[in-house]
Motif scaffolding. Structure first.
Motif, PDB file in Angstrom:
ATOM      1  N   VAL A  95      12.118 -13.368  59.477  1.00  0.00           N
ATOM      2  CA  VAL A  95      11.772 -12.508  58.351  1.00  0.00           C
ATOM      3  C   VAL A  95      11.872 -13.312  57.056  1.00  0.00           C
ATOM      4  N   ARG A  96      10.866 -13.163  56.178  1.00  0.00           N
ATOM      5  CA  ARG A  96      10.841 -13.914  54.934  1.00  0.00           C
ATOM      6  C   ARG A  96      10.524 -13.000  53.745  1.00  0.00           C
ATOM      7  N   HIS A  97      10.969 -13.446  52.593  1.00  0.00           N
ATOM      8  CA  HIS A  97      10.571 -12.789  51.343  1.00  0.00           C
ATOM      9  C   HIS A  97      10.438 -13.878  50.290  1.00  0.00           C
ATOM     10  N   THR A  98       9.299 -13.900  49.596  1.00  0.00           N
ATOM     11  CA  THR A  98       8.996 -14.970  48.658  1.00  0.00           C
ATOM     12  C   THR A  98       9.095 -14.491  47.222  1.00  0.00           C
ATOM     13  N   TYR A  99       9.726 -15.292  46.399  1.00  0.00           N
ATOM     14  CA  TYR A  99       9.804 -15.009  44.966  1.00  0.00           C
ATOM     15  C   TYR A  99       8.523 -15.528  44.315  1.00  0.00           C
ATOM     16  N   ILE A 100       7.717 -14.616  43.790  1.00  0.00           N
ATOM     17  CA  ILE A 100       6.421 -14.965  43.204  1.00  0.00           C
ATOM     18  C   ILE A 100       6.461 -14.682  41.707  1.00  0.00           C
TER      19      ILE A 100
ATOM     20  N   ALA B  57      -1.680 -26.227  39.757  1.00  0.00           N
ATOM     21  CA  ALA B  57      -2.181 -24.850  39.727  1.00  0.00           C
ATOM     22  C   ALA B  57      -1.932 -24.213  38.363  1.00  0.00           C
ATOM     23  N   ARG B  58      -0.784 -24.499  37.765  1.00  0.00           N
ATOM     24  CA  ARG B  58      -0.484 -23.941  36.448  1.00  0.00           C
ATOM     25  C   ARG B  58      -1.426 -24.513  35.388  1.00  0.00           C
ATOM     26  N   VAL B  59      -1.759 -25.798  35.526  1.00  0.00           N
ATOM     27  CA  VAL B  59      -2.636 -26.451  34.552  1.00  0.00           C
ATOM     28  C   VAL B  59      -4.034 -25.830  34.568  1.00  0.00           C
ATOM     29  N   VAL B  60      -4.564 -25.564  35.775  1.00  0.00           N
ATOM     30  CA  VAL B  60      -5.937 -25.051  35.873  1.00  0.00           C
ATOM     31  C   VAL B  60      -5.995 -23.530  35.872  1.00  0.00           C
ATOM     32  N   GLY B  61      -4.837 -22.865  35.845  1.00  0.00           N
ATOM     33  CA  GLY B  61      -4.817 -21.411  35.717  1.00  0.00           C
ATOM     34  C   GLY B  61      -4.902 -20.643  37.014  1.00  0.00           C
ATOM     35  N   LEU B  62      -4.474 -21.239  38.135  1.00  0.00           N
ATOM     36  CA  LEU B  62      -4.464 -20.531  39.417  1.00  0.00           C
ATOM     37  C   LEU B  62      -3.176 -19.739  39.571  1.00  0.00           C
ATOM     38  N   GLY B  63      -3.240 -18.631  40.309  1.00  0.00           N
ATOM     39  CA  GLY B  63      -2.078 -17.775  40.505  1.00  0.00           C
ATOM     40  C   GLY B  63      -1.121 -18.286  41.556  1.00  0.00           C
ATOM     41  N   ASN B  64       0.046 -17.633  41.653  1.00  0.00           N
ATOM     42  CA  ASN B  64       1.093 -18.009  42.604  1.00  0.00           C
ATOM     43  C   ASN B  64       1.142 -17.113  43.835  1.00  0.00           C
ATOM     44  N   ASP B  65       0.242 -16.164  43.941  1.00  0.00           N
ATOM     45  CA  ASP B  65       0.247 -15.212  45.054  1.00  0.00           C
ATOM     46  C   ASP B  65      -0.961 -15.485  45.967  1.00  0.00           C
ATOM     47  N   PRO B  66      -0.787 -15.797  47.261  1.00  0.00           N
ATOM     48  CA  PRO B  66       0.499 -15.879  47.967  1.00  0.00           C
ATOM     49  C   PRO B  66       1.251 -17.180  47.713  1.00  0.00           C
ATOM     50  N   SER B  67       0.531 -18.256  47.320  1.00  0.00           N
ATOM     51  CA  SER B  67       1.166 -19.511  46.936  1.00  0.00           C
ATOM     52  C   SER B  67       0.144 -20.368  46.203  1.00  0.00           C
ATOM     53  N   PRO B  68       0.604 -21.208  45.283  1.00  0.00           N
ATOM     54  CA  PRO B  68      -0.340 -22.068  44.560  1.00  0.00           C
ATOM     55  C   PRO B  68      -1.128 -22.986  45.492  1.00  0.00           C
TER      56      PRO B  68
ATOM     57  N   PRO C 296       0.935 -15.852  37.116  1.00  0.00           N
ATOM     58  CA  PRO C 296       0.106 -17.063  37.012  1.00  0.00           C
ATOM     59  C   PRO C 296       0.500 -17.896  35.794  1.00  0.00           C
ATOM     60  N   GLY C 297       0.524 -19.201  35.981  1.00  0.00           N
ATOM     61  CA  GLY C 297       0.865 -20.100  34.889  1.00  0.00           C
ATOM     62  C   GLY C 297       2.343 -20.352  34.723  1.00  0.00           C
ATOM     63  N   GLU C 298       3.182 -19.712  35.561  1.00  0.00           N
ATOM     64  CA  GLU C 298       4.622 -19.892  35.469  1.00  0.00           C
ATOM     65  C   GLU C 298       5.171 -20.455  36.771  1.00  0.00           C
ATOM     66  N   GLY C 299       6.176 -21.302  36.653  1.00  0.00           N
ATOM     67  CA  GLY C 299       6.881 -21.793  37.826  1.00  0.00           C
ATOM     68  C   GLY C 299       8.070 -20.901  38.120  1.00  0.00           C
ATOM     69  N   PHE C 300       8.860 -21.272  39.143  1.00  0.00           N
ATOM     70  CA  PHE C 300      10.055 -20.476  39.439  1.00  0.00           C
ATOM     71  C   PHE C 300      11.297 -21.280  39.042  1.00  0.00           C
ATOM     72  N   LEU C 301      12.066 -20.692  38.132  1.00  0.00           N
ATOM     73  CA  LEU C 301      13.278 -21.332  37.637  1.00  0.00           C
ATOM     74  C   LEU C 301      14.414 -21.165  38.640  1.00  0.00           C
ATOM     75  N   PRO C 302      15.299 -22.160  38.757  1.00  0.00           N
ATOM     76  CA  PRO C 302      16.406 -22.074  39.724  1.00  0.00           C
ATOM     77  C   PRO C 302      17.253 -20.817  39.567  1.00  0.00           C
ATOM     78  N   ARG C 303      17.592 -20.452  38.313  1.00  0.00           N
ATOM     79  CA  ARG C 303      18.453 -19.288  38.102  1.00  0.00           C
ATOM     80  C   ARG C 303      17.781 -18.005  38.577  1.00  0.00           C
ATOM     81  N   ASP C 304      16.503 -17.821  38.232  1.00  0.00           N
ATOM     82  CA  ASP C 304      15.783 -16.618  38.640  1.00  0.00           C
ATOM     83  C   ASP C 304      15.551 -16.587  40.147  1.00  0.00           C
ATOM     84  N   THR C 305      15.303 -17.755  40.731  1.00  0.00           N
ATOM     85  CA  THR C 305      15.103 -17.831  42.177  1.00  0.00           C
ATOM     86  C   THR C 305      16.385 -17.470  42.918  1.00  0.00           C
TER      87      THR C 305
END
Length: 356
Positions: free
Chosen positions: A49-54, A185-196, A57-66
């Motif tokens: 079972v998995r759950h992904t922190y998404i 992906a962030r540079v060209v404006g692609l989203g993070n869902d489901p993954s860059p 678009p244009g944002e990465g995932f910070l360690p604290r928020d992850t």
């Protein structure tokens, strides 16, 4: 490598089936799985079972928020995994968790959850090297002694097994391939869902032009930071038509984000194929095992397959992990006071006791 307490060795006298809970959370994906290892050596993945922190678009995932995401979802993911496997926590023989490498804060969250469960249910802990956990899958794909290409968000390595260690033949000198794709992906404006990486792969299929990008292999190693700098330069070029301007006509010599995706994949994957082929020639292997999130990319598998076919070889790819349970079956567990995280846990530090 942290010391481990050796127990009686159950593998040399396997008399019963073992069950383990595996916890993974070294980056933005949180996972919990129940693994069964039988006396005859067969292995069953009872649940995964998995759950992904998404992020937007244009944002990465910070360690604290992850890390906060992992803490919030850990109970639900673990409960779901145990229920799907049809077992109880009391049935488990051990609890395995990712000790490293990975992002510090998420790793600490997973280690904390593992320690709490260990105390609640009186179960031994086994800290697992994330890289070795992936590389272990070779024997379960009928690959006998493959060269392993490990490509994920935080790791890029070419590895082969020798004398109870995984030896690193080549790796990235700066950023990992997955990290490169995320930032691209962030540079060209692609989203993070489901993954860059997945979104880049789909856009690359629409690409028609290969644009010049730095091809930087350094012997058996690669560098990727120059590629990101070149991509940023392309996005301010007057010939570039971004996603937001799709309705406008494309200049005769212009290019699109799809062309950049196509160019990035072809360049980076060619570098990976080159150093993998060199490692195969060095160890005399005709097998390649691709592991890690980026390893799911069909274009990478196709390019690696072409190379392997020319060498009369084979390519394998899979997505299971067994390192913790095999370590436990060999008689090892991680002492409670050593269940901290090791953010830079090198692959070649791990003693592979379960292989001769």
């Amino acid at each position: 490598m942290p010391a481990r307490t050796q127990l009686s060795n159950p593998l040399r006298n396997p008399i019963r089936t073992l069950l383990a809970l595996g916890l993974e959370g070294s980056a933005n994906k949180l996972g919990a799985g129940i693994i069964q290892h039988c006396p005859d050596g067969s292995t069953n993945i009872l649940s995964n079972v998995r759950h992904t922190y998404i992020t937007p678009p244009g944002e990465g995932f910070l360690p604290r928020d992850t890390a906060m995401h992992h803490r919030e979802w850990a109970i639900n993911v673990i409960k779901d995994s145990v229920n799907k496997a049809g077992v109880k926590m009391s049935d488990l023989d051990c609890i395995c968790f990712t000790k490293g490498p990975g992002m510090g804060a998420p790793l600490q969250s997973i280690a904390l959850v593992a320690r709490i469960l260990s105390l609640l249910y009186n179960k031994p802990l086994v800290g697992v090297n994330h890289c070795v956990g992936r590389e272990l899958r070779g024997p379960f794909t009928h690959a006998h002694n493959p060269v392993v290409l490990y490509v994920s968000g935080g790791n890029t390595q070419v590895i082969a097994y020798s004398r109870q260690r995984y030896r690193i033949f080549g790796e990235t000198l700066d950023i990992a391939v997955g990290n490169c794709l995320d930032r691209f992906a962030r540079v060209v404006g692609l989203g993070n869902d489901p993954s860059p990486g997945y979104n880049i792969e789909q856009e690359a299929k629409k690409g028609k032009r290969i644009l010049p990008l730095p091809y930087a292999t350094k012997g058996m190693d690669i560098t990727l930071s120059g590629i990101l700098s070149s991509v940023e330069a392309y996005t301010v070029d007057k010939r570039f038509r971004p996603f937001s301007a799709e309705a406008q006509p494309l200049p005769e010599d212009g290019f699109t984000p799809a062309d950049l995706c196509f160019s990035l994949q072809e360049t980076v994957f060619a570098m990976l194929v080159e150093i993998t082929e060199r490692a195969m020639a060095h160890v005399g292997s005709k097998e390649v095992l691709i592991v890690g999130g980026v390893g799911c990319n069909e274009r990478l598998q196709d390019m690696m397959g072409i190379m392997a076919k020319e060498r009369d070889g084979s390519v394998f790819a899979t997505d299971e992990r067994l390192a913790g349970l095999l370590s436990f079956r060999m008689g090892y567990q991680t002492p409670f006071e050593e269940t901290s995280c090791t953010q830079r846990f090198r692959t070649d530090e791990v003693h592979i006791a379960w292989r001769s």
